[in-house]
Write a protein that holds these residues in place. Structure first.
Motif, PDB file in Angstrom:
ATOM      1  N   GLU A 157       0.849  -1.189   0.000  1.00  0.00           N
ATOM      2  CA  GLU A 157       0.000   0.000   0.000  1.00  0.00           C
ATOM      3  C   GLU A 157       0.888   1.244   0.000  1.00  0.00           C
ATOM      4  O   GLU A 157       1.731   1.397   0.893  1.00  0.00           O
ATOM      5  CB  GLU A 157      -0.896   0.014   1.241  1.00  0.00           C
ATOM      6  N   PRO A 158       0.732   2.126  -0.966  1.00  0.00           N
ATOM      7  CA  PRO A 158       1.568   3.336  -0.983  1.00  0.00           C
ATOM      8  C   PRO A 158       1.491   4.144   0.311  1.00  0.00           C
ATOM      9  O   PRO A 158       2.514   4.663   0.785  1.00  0.00           O
ATOM     10  CB  PRO A 158       1.002   4.122  -2.172  1.00  0.00           C
ATOM     11  N   ALA A 159       0.295   4.222   0.915  1.00  0.00           N
ATOM     12  CA  ALA A 159       0.162   4.997   2.150  1.00  0.00           C
ATOM     13  C   ALA A 159       0.951   4.356   3.287  1.00  0.00           C
ATOM     14  O   ALA A 159       1.566   5.059   4.111  1.00  0.00           O
ATOM     15  CB  ALA A 159      -1.308   5.125   2.537  1.00  0.00           C
ATOM     16  N   ILE A 215      17.317  11.498   6.853  1.00  0.00           N
ATOM     17  CA  ILE A 215      17.723  11.200   5.483  1.00  0.00           C
ATOM     18  C   ILE A 215      16.869  12.001   4.514  1.00  0.00           C
ATOM     19  O   ILE A 215      15.794  12.491   4.870  1.00  0.00           O
ATOM     20  CB  ILE A 215      17.606   9.688   5.178  1.00  0.00           C
ATOM     21  N   PRO A 216      17.316  12.144   3.274  1.00  0.00           N
ATOM     22  CA  PRO A 216      16.524  12.900   2.294  1.00  0.00           C
ATOM     23  C   PRO A 216      15.159  12.268   2.048  1.00  0.00           C
ATOM     24  O   PRO A 216      14.998  11.054   2.156  1.00  0.00           O
ATOM     25  CB  PRO A 216      17.392  12.849   1.025  1.00  0.00           C
ATOM     26  N   ALA A 217      14.202  13.115   1.699  1.00  0.00           N
ATOM     27  CA  ALA A 217      12.848  12.637   1.432  1.00  0.00           C
ATOM     28  C   ALA A 217      12.829  11.806   0.154  1.00  0.00           C
ATOM     29  O   ALA A 217      13.599  12.036  -0.778  1.00  0.00           O
ATOM     30  CB  ALA A 217      11.895  13.819   1.305  1.00  0.00           C
ATOM     31  N   THR A 218      11.965  10.811   0.118  1.00  0.00           N
ATOM     32  CA  THR A 218      11.725  10.013  -1.074  1.00  0.00           C
ATOM     33  C   THR A 218      10.239   9.689  -1.127  1.00  0.00           C
ATOM     34  O   THR A 218       9.494  10.042  -0.208  1.00  0.00           O
ATOM     35  CB  THR A 218      12.578   8.729  -1.067  1.00  0.00           C
ATOM     36  N   THR A 219       9.786   9.041  -2.164  1.00  0.00           N
ATOM     37  CA  THR A 219       8.372   8.748  -2.324  1.00  0.00           C
ATOM     38  C   THR A 219       8.169   7.253  -2.517  1.00  0.00           C
ATOM     39  O   THR A 219       9.089   6.543  -2.953  1.00  0.00           O
ATOM     40  CB  THR A 219       7.789   9.479  -3.547  1.00  0.00           C
ATOM     41  N   PRO A 220       6.971   6.733  -2.223  1.00  0.00           N
ATOM     42  CA  PRO A 220       6.709   5.313  -2.464  1.00  0.00           C
ATOM     43  C   PRO A 220       6.982   4.900  -3.905  1.00  0.00           C
ATOM     44  O   PRO A 220       7.492   3.799  -4.152  1.00  0.00           O
ATOM     45  CB  PRO A 220       5.230   5.173  -2.098  1.00  0.00           C
ATOM     46  N   ALA A 221       6.655   5.761  -4.863  1.00  0.00           N
ATOM     47  CA  ALA A 221       6.860   5.422  -6.271  1.00  0.00           C
ATOM     48  C   ALA A 221       8.330   5.184  -6.601  1.00  0.00           C
ATOM     49  O   ALA A 221       8.657   4.443  -7.535  1.00  0.00           O
ATOM     50  CB  ALA A 221       6.298   6.526  -7.165  1.00  0.00           C
TER      51      ALA A 221
END
Length: 330
Positions: free
Chosen positions: A287-289, A304-310
């Motif tokens: 689940e991406p959330a 750490i630097p931000a990242t995204t589920p994608a």
């Protein structure tokens, strides 16, 4: 392109692929073979990877940190890595992408002897925790200690080999150790009524756990092979959840464990593989959330630097027709 099309067609028809045409893949485990790896050894024994055009080598691991390093550096195509450890490794340059989740529920457990004067985690201050240096829970200790409500630096660490955890705890050489929940029965047997235990998922720290992480560059250039590997693996886990005995028998020798011990451990694996309530994801789906929550926890703990589920996960390698597991209860 023609080669990939032929391999995919042969796999879809259930035809064996000639050895010369197979894609070579190395899978590095998170640890030495155990019940959570039973579907892999069963699928290998049944020739499922070979028939899908995959020449698979399974390598023993030495912790999630080790697996993340090998896969992230391209020394193996895929590995089993604890998700928070993988996210931290990504921040340090490891090229990792999750393609199938194994542990939907966090596997972290903390074990101690009550007779050592430890009634609860609040008594951990000033104590010695014994683990291997690359132990997943040790890497994630800043996050776990926050959930426990104690300072991360209030404990000291002792380096021990994985097989020495239980005996070191019994002898008093260490006060506390960490272990995945799949080995809970081992500690129950060794310590009996003296066992102290807390699962981090029960104290508000429940990130995604072990997953199959691919080397990102390899995945981008070999998506078809990655999908064939993932779908065989997904079907193997589903088959073993439905009928574990053949899978356990196939794993007894590489794991050097009795089928009886593997059976108990596999039951605990089922607890951790249980889908979240309301999830419609297939087996292994993410689940991406929920991944976003895991990312945020790691980002906060390690700055750490931000990242995204994608960027860190994909469900596109999975067969959407294989339903998630909802048959285990804590």
């Amino acid at each position: 392109m023609i080669r990939r099309t032929l391999l995919a067609a042969a796999a879809a028809l259930g035809l064996a692929v000639p050895a010369a045409a197979q894609d070579r893949m190395a899978l590095v485990l998170n640890w030495t073979p155990g019940p959570d790896h039973a579907p892999l050894y069963w699928a290998q024994q049944q020739g499922m990877y070979r028939d899908a055009g995959i020449a698979l080598t399974i390598e023993n691991g030495r912790g999630s940190g080790f697996a993340a390093q090998r896969v992230g550096a391209g020394q193996a195509q895929v590995g089993i890595v604890d998700s928070p450890v993988a996210l931290q490794a990504r921040a340090q340059g490891a090229d990792l992408v999750a393609g199938m989740m194994i542990y939907v529920q966090s596997p972290y457990g903390i074990y101690w002897r009550k007779s050592a004067g430890i009634a609860s985690p609040q008594d951990f201050r000033g104590r010695r925790i014994g683990t291997p240096p690359a132990d997943a829970a040790r890497v994630m200790w800043p996050m776990i200690s926050r959930a426990l409500g104690i300072p991360a630096d209030s404990v000291s660490w002792v380096n021990i080999a994985p097989p020495a955890k239980v005996t070191s705890l019994q002898s008093g050489a260490i006060d506390i150790t960490t272990e995945f929940y799949t080995s809970h029965h081992v500690y129950q047997r060794a310590l009996g009524q003296d066992l102290g235990f807390v699962a981090t998922r029960d104290i508000g720290f429940n990130p995604y756990g072990n997953a199959f992480f691919f080397n990102g560059a390899w995945l981008r250039g070999n998506r078809d092979a990655a999908q064939r590997f993932t779908r065989v693996t997904q079907r193997a886990y589903a088959a073993c959840l439905a009928n574990p005995e053949p899978c356990l028998a196939a794993t007894a020798q590489p794991a050097a464990m009795s089928v009886e011990d593997l059976r108990v451990g596999w039951g605990l694996v089922g607890v951790l593989m249980t889908s979240d309530a309301g999830s419609t994801q297939p087996l292994g789906g993410m689940e991406p959330a929920r991944m976003e929550q895991t990312i945020e926890a790691v980002k906060t703990a390690f700055n750490i630097p931000a990242t995204t589920p994608a960027e860190v996960m994909t469900n596109e390698l999975l067969d959407p027709a294989v339903p998630g597991f909802r048959g285990a209860a804590r």
